[in-house]
Design an enzyme around this catalytic site. Sequence first.
Site, short mmCIF file in Angstrom:
data_model
loop_
_atom_site.label_atom_id
_atom_site.label_comp_id
_atom_site.label_asym_id
_atom_site.label_seq_id
_atom_site.Cartn_x
_atom_site.Cartn_y
_atom_site.Cartn_z
N MET A 153 0.82 -1.21 0.00
CA MET A 153 0.00 0.00 0.00
C MET A 153 0.86 1.26 0.00
SD MET A 153 -3.03 -0.92 2.72
CE MET A 153 -3.97 0.57 2.38
N HIS A 154 0.23 2.36 -0.37
CA HIS A 154 0.73 3.73 -0.14
C HIS A 154 1.86 4.18 -1.08
CE1 HIS A 154 -1.54 3.27 3.55
NE2 HIS A 154 -0.65 2.48 4.10
N ASP B 153 -2.59 -4.93 -0.04
CA ASP B 153 -2.15 -6.19 0.58
C ASP B 153 -2.96 -6.57 1.81
OD1 ASP B 153 -1.05 -4.13 2.12
OD2 ASP B 153 1.02 -4.79 1.89
#
Length: 501
Positions: free
Chosen positions: A81-82, A239
């Site tokens: 992520m991110h 995820d």
Amino acid sequence: MTYVLGIDLGTSSLKGILMDEVGNLITTKSAEYQIDTPKQGYSEQRPEYWIVALESVLTGLSVEISDFGQQLAGISFSGQMHSLVVLDDNNKPVYPAILWNDVRTSKQCQEITDRLGQRLLEITKNIALEGFTLPKILWLQENEPEVWSRVKKIMLPKDYLSLWLTGNIYTEFSDAAGTLLLDIEKKQWSEEITDAFNIDRRILPELIESTDRTGFVKAEIAERYKLTNEVKVFAGGADNAAAALGVGLINEEVGLISMGTSGVVSAYEPKIADYKGKLHFFNHTVPGACYSMGVTLAAGNSLNWYKETFGKGLSFNELLSEVYTVSPGSEGLLFTPYIVGERTPHFDSKIRGSFIGISAHHEQKHFSRAVLEGITFSLRDSKDIMEKTKNKKFKRLISVGGGAQNPDIMQMQADIFNSEMIRLTVEQGPGLGACMIAAFGCGLFDSLEAVTKAFVHYKEASFIPNPKNVARYEQIYQIWKQVYKNTSEISHQLVEFNDEG
């Protein structure tokens, strides 16, 4: 026979999980790649690393599985992520991907908090942390203006793989929720946030559901891997969201306890809940649903640190061999796992870990048990916030990760959480959730509930709380919770002292 492929794009490796249409595991393949750290606090990867890894996995599958090309029907993804991927008008990266664990953006996080205040939490259901995507965008604007001027599209890592396979650019809600740009409730890019930071919404990808199709594998790639069918590609999930799906977190009755380097507690949320920033809150891979998540930054990491510092040369089995001769509460010895700061519920980067209550009679076995208990107490902090806010207790908790392999740790979790604990027969992580999305998207099942029944299986034996131990743990946990407020100021002073040196 029909195959579906789940691709999990992790921080250090890419894993492919191939399953058939009834949930049997066919094989797995993986490929590693490096993390670049050009400066202290920086963590980057070139997106081409991921493509090379994906090519390696696809090649390995096509070589090992003779009918891979003939039977593959669908592909989906889970991904870190991110992390920020920025592309030019030819869809080529113009800067290395800035990863989720990059910490260069403290200044930008403060800017976001100062400018948006409470509105950030109201819109995104999260607070500004270095890991999220928006602070990375602001850093790029401020520190690399020439690069920023060439950015025509912003993406997230797994979606870059989908672009490579299909030529199309999309993202889905579970990953978009980790950017600090998504209005979680309205399920659209926030005009208020993008306008506040001069971000053209046209550079953001189109939003779709995790189970929606992003396209088909391009002809040249299909030819390279001898894919004879028109292989469908589905959006997939972040995820943690894909991992939640992959363990069966599709209703409110169960929660997820995951203990890796960090520890995670996750809960299914059928509607928007207000945790007032104490927990992360994201859209789920299940259309229309969300999930809440609490994080213990150093779960397995605390145990590894303890072993390397006080048990060097011992295996984990040797280190923990006498732990279960010690009574619950470690005879008055407490450990707080704040060795790298803490996320939930304190969001304190300067708190530090501690052993409290050391007495002359304490031996290594007491310290070992205290470490395990302290990690589990920290995870309980998140679980209790969820149950109190929802006014609803979990019927069961699913345990995955290192702790799930040890029956004694499982019993400790049952006693501290006061909940029945169950385990998976086989753990495949987020990639299994990606497989499930592909199976549903291909029409092999008529619901995600049906996919879950076929793909997710639990061991028959569960771990039931021992009432006597539950009572003792309740007593010592209330004492443990006081450690943070009584040591935080000391910790902050020690961090400042160390920084000055």
